[in-house]
Design an enzyme around this catalytic site. Structure first.
Site, mmCIF file in Angstrom:
data_model
loop_
_atom_site.group_PDB
_atom_site.id
_atom_site.type_symbol
_atom_site.label_atom_id
_atom_site.label_comp_id
_atom_site.label_asym_id
_atom_site.label_seq_id
_atom_site.Cartn_x
_atom_site.Cartn_y
_atom_site.Cartn_z
ATOM 1 C CE LYS A 85 -2.666 3.334 1.538
ATOM 2 N NZ LYS A 85 -1.745 4.434 1.147
ATOM 3 C CD GLU B 63 12.681 0.578 9.647
ATOM 4 O OE1 GLU B 63 13.167 1.555 10.260
ATOM 5 O OE2 GLU B 63 13.304 -0.462 9.437
ATOM 6 C CB CYS C 278 12.872 8.576 8.431
ATOM 7 S SG CYS C 278 13.925 7.487 7.479
ATOM 8 C CD GLU D 245 10.048 12.937 11.436
ATOM 9 O OE1 GLU D 245 8.870 12.581 11.584
ATOM 10 O OE2 GLU D 245 10.914 12.190 10.953
HETATM 11 P P1 NAD Z 1 2.056 8.656 7.352
HETATM 12 O O1 NAD Z 1 2.201 7.901 8.614
HETATM 13 O O2 NAD Z 1 1.038 9.717 7.287
HETATM 14 O O3 NAD Z 1 1.761 7.684 6.127
HETATM 15 C C1 NAD Z 1 2.535 6.554 5.856
HETATM 16 C C2 NAD Z 1 1.678 5.528 5.167
HETATM 17 O O4 NAD Z 1 0.643 5.125 6.072
HETATM 18 C C3 NAD Z 1 0.977 6.004 3.899
HETATM 19 O O5 NAD Z 1 0.953 4.958 2.961
HETATM 20 C C4 NAD Z 1 -0.432 6.295 4.390
HETATM 21 O O6 NAD Z 1 -1.392 6.162 3.355
HETATM 22 C C5 NAD Z 1 -0.610 5.214 5.423
HETATM 23 N N1 NAD Z 1 -1.626 5.511 6.443
HETATM 24 C C6 NAD Z 1 -2.055 6.719 6.883
HETATM 25 N N2 NAD Z 1 -3.013 6.566 7.815
HETATM 26 C C7 NAD Z 1 -3.190 5.241 7.983
HETATM 27 C C8 NAD Z 1 -4.013 4.443 8.833
HETATM 28 N N3 NAD Z 1 -4.870 5.002 9.705
HETATM 29 N N4 NAD Z 1 -3.919 3.098 8.756
HETATM 30 C C9 NAD Z 1 -3.040 2.525 7.904
HETATM 31 N N5 NAD Z 1 -2.243 3.223 7.068
HETATM 32 C C10 NAD Z 1 -2.309 4.564 7.108
HETATM 33 O O7 NAD Z 1 3.510 9.210 7.065
HETATM 34 P P2 NAD Z 1 3.963 10.125 5.863
HETATM 35 O O8 NAD Z 1 3.529 11.507 6.186
HETATM 36 O O9 NAD Z 1 3.583 9.530 4.570
HETATM 37 O O10 NAD Z 1 5.547 9.980 5.976
HETATM 38 C C11 NAD Z 1 6.285 10.776 6.789
HETATM 39 C C12 NAD Z 1 6.702 10.036 8.041
HETATM 40 O O11 NAD Z 1 7.336 8.805 7.714
HETATM 41 C C13 NAD Z 1 7.730 10.800 8.820
HETATM 42 O O12 NAD Z 1 7.433 10.770 10.190
HETATM 43 C C14 NAD Z 1 9.028 10.055 8.539
HETATM 44 O O13 NAD Z 1 10.008 10.221 9.492
HETATM 45 C C15 NAD Z 1 8.544 8.669 8.427
HETATM 46 N N6 NAD Z 1 9.508 7.842 7.684
HETATM 47 C C16 NAD Z 1 10.253 6.923 8.368
HETATM 48 C C17 NAD Z 1 11.198 6.158 7.719
HETATM 49 C C18 NAD Z 1 12.018 5.150 8.474
HETATM 50 O O14 NAD Z 1 12.579 4.287 7.853
HETATM 51 N N7 NAD Z 1 12.118 5.182 9.770
HETATM 52 C C19 NAD Z 1 11.369 6.305 6.344
HETATM 53 C C20 NAD Z 1 10.608 7.243 5.665
HETATM 54 C C21 NAD Z 1 9.675 7.998 6.366
#
Ligand code: NAD
Length: 476
Positions: A171, A246, A280, A378
């Site tokens: 997804k 992650e 991240c 962050e």
């Molecule tokens: P997000 O948590 O909003 O979304 C991530 C994913 O989760 C997307 O595919 C989104 O559609 C899905 N999602 C959103 N709500 C959901 C729910 N209720 N149930 C299931 N899935 C859901 O994050 P983002 O804004 O897309 O990404 C930014 C964040 O990701 C930052 O905090 C960043 O640090 C983190 N990140 C971490 C890593 C790592 O490896 N640690 C890598 C990249 C990004």
């Protein structure tokens, strides 16, 4: 206009409702994605289950590896096209997008080679027994991917799971799904059996939530924000499904007075502004020993003033942020910072940057108190804070003073101090006299604290994507 469908059981499936695709460099709509419903997630999980017990599950590890190796070559051959697509979808400067495509190719190469080198052990036991362990795939693994590095995260998560023999449901983020779908096309062309990888695009709260809560998945790998990570872990927990999280970070680079400053400088800045700070593991905090604080601020400032911001296709240092809400959020942090903090320097948005793009000029703040929101939360934008320290103990206390623990770097010529710091810092990865080690698909990656748990990348990921079975045979 791009019109994307879902990829389930090797077929492209049309659904009635759609999500607009925006080019962050212009703010213009460039197409639509399919908004998968719970029933589509169900179909994808069933397709994966069928592949797992069928054509995909029946392949040997070496045969799986061969398919992944073929995919590696195909991704490398299409790196420019994939980079183009990612640049339009995420707003990433072309060079950075191309690096992501090549990283995906490298993940495929690494895990292709590892697929048939994953095995159990024999365990010495009682005289009349032979005991051994089997490493078995979980079955169906689910992968929820964020928008900031779609290709790299698919590489380290989905590819590892496939190598270990799982069938997958992916997804991608609603803001950036195009390269996940392009990758599905490449996989199909390279002979990945139908259902081994399914891609269901859609809104997080609907499609993502349906996948996390699905009783038919056997492992969930989530990369994204800490708040959504907690939600999906709870949902998967109701089915006792293991989860790799992650999450975010507030990673420090710690610079001692004896460091090789000229070597450190590009790492200090690039790790903060790469992908417009939407990383991240961004080094969003620079901790600098007071003895060199002012001269280093001057050098950092020079670099910041040279940073150029513009459209992804112009391939400058910094592209746009992913969306208008993300831009607003980052601007609010910057406004808070400007209210009372010293701004050392700012980058420059080029006159050629399209008006509708989500551009933010990078900002470097100094003298930020470690407990201030700028130093604790962050931001996920091109903003770095510089914090002075006096002693090693000070540096450790400040570095460990956030809820996160993903990546850290230390710069010093004192080898013993570097090793002491590596022990003392709460982090998943620690870099000595470098930061990021060029990405390193071989290097296990993951967080502590609010940065998550579990490890991806390297061989370690293959342990997470398998479960261990112990066989104890009595033979008299
Ligand atoms: P997000 O948590 O909003 O979304 C991530 C994913 O989760 C997307 O595919 C989104 O559609 C899905 N999602 C959103 N709500 C959901 C729910 N209720 N149930 C299931 N899935 C859901 O994050 P983002 O804004 O897309 O990404 C930014 C964040 O990701 C930052 O905090 C960043 O640090 C983190 N990140 C971490 C890593 C790592 O490896 N640690 C890598 C990249 C990004």
């Amino acid at each position: 206009m791009i019109e994307e469908k879902l990829f389930i059981a090797g077929r492209w499936t049309h659904v009635a409702s759609t999500i607009p695709i925006e080019d962050p460099s212009t703010g213009e709509k460039i197409g639509t994605l399919a908004a998968g419903r719970a029933s589509d997630v169900d179909a994808a999980v069933n397709a994966a289950a069928k592949a797992y017990t069928g054509a995909w599950g029946k392949l040997t590890a070496a045969e799986r590896g061969r398919i992944l190796m073929k995919m590696s070559g195909a991704v490398a051959a299409k790196a420019d096209a994939l980079a183009d697509l990612e640049a339009r979808d995420v707003g990433k400067p072309l060079k950075q997008a191309r690096a992501d495509a090549l990283a995906l190719s490298r993940y495929l190469e690494f895990y292709a080679g590892a697929a048939d080198k994953l095995h159990g052990e024999t365990i010495p036991y009682l005289a009349d027994y032979t005991v051994y362990t089997l490493r078995e795939p979980h079955g169906v693994t689910a992968h929820i991917v964020p928008w900031n590095y779609p290709m790299q995260i698919i590489g380290r998560s989905v590819v590892g799971a496939l190598a270990a023999g799982n069938a997958t449901v992916v997804k991608p983020a609603e803001e950036a799904s195009l390269t996940a779908l392009a990758f599905a096309r490449i996989a199909q062309e390279c002979g990945l059996p139908d259902g081994a990888m399914n891609v269901v695009t859609g809104i997080g709260e609907e499609t993502g939530a349906a996948l996390a809560a699905h009783p038919g998945i056997h492992h969930l790998s989530f990369t994204g924000s800490t708040s959504v990570g907690a939600l999906v872990q709870a949902a998967a927990g109701r089915n006792a499904v293991p989860v790799t999280l992650e999450l975010g970070g507030k990673s420090p680079q710690i610079v001692f007075a004896d460091a090789d400053i000229e070597r450190a400088l590009p790492f200090l800045v690039n790790a903060g502004i790469q992908n417009a700070g939407q990383t991240c593991s961004a080094a969003s905090r620079l901790l600098v020993e007071r003895k060199i604080y002012e001269p280093l601020l001057e050098k950092l400032g020079e670099r910041y003033r040279a940073l150029r911001v513009g459209a992804a296709k112009d391939d400058l240092d910094v592209g746009p942020l992913i969306s208008a809400p993300q831009k607003k959020r980052v601007e609010e942090f910057i406004a808070q910072g400007k209210n009372g903090h010293r701004v050392i320097a700012e980058g420059k948005i080029e006159a050629s940057a399209p008006r509708g793009g989500h551009f933010v000029a990078p900002v470097l703040f100094a003298d930020v108190a470690p407990e201030h929101t700028l130093a604790r939360d962050e931001i996920f934008g091109p903003v770095q804070v510089v914090i002075p320290f006096d002693t090693e103990e000070d540096a450790i206390r400040i570095a460990n003073g956030t809820d996160y623990g993903l990546v850290a770097g230390v710069w010093t010529r004192d080898g013993s101090r570097a090793l002491r710091m590596a022990r003392a810092i709460h982090t998943g990865q620690m870099f000595i006299n470098n930061y990021g080690a060029g990405g390193g698909v071989e290097l296990p990656f993951g967080g502590t604290g609010r940065s998550g748990h579990g490890r991806e990348k390297g061989f370690e990921a293959l342990y997470a994507f398998t479960r261990l079975k112990t066989v104890a045979a009595f033979h008299g």
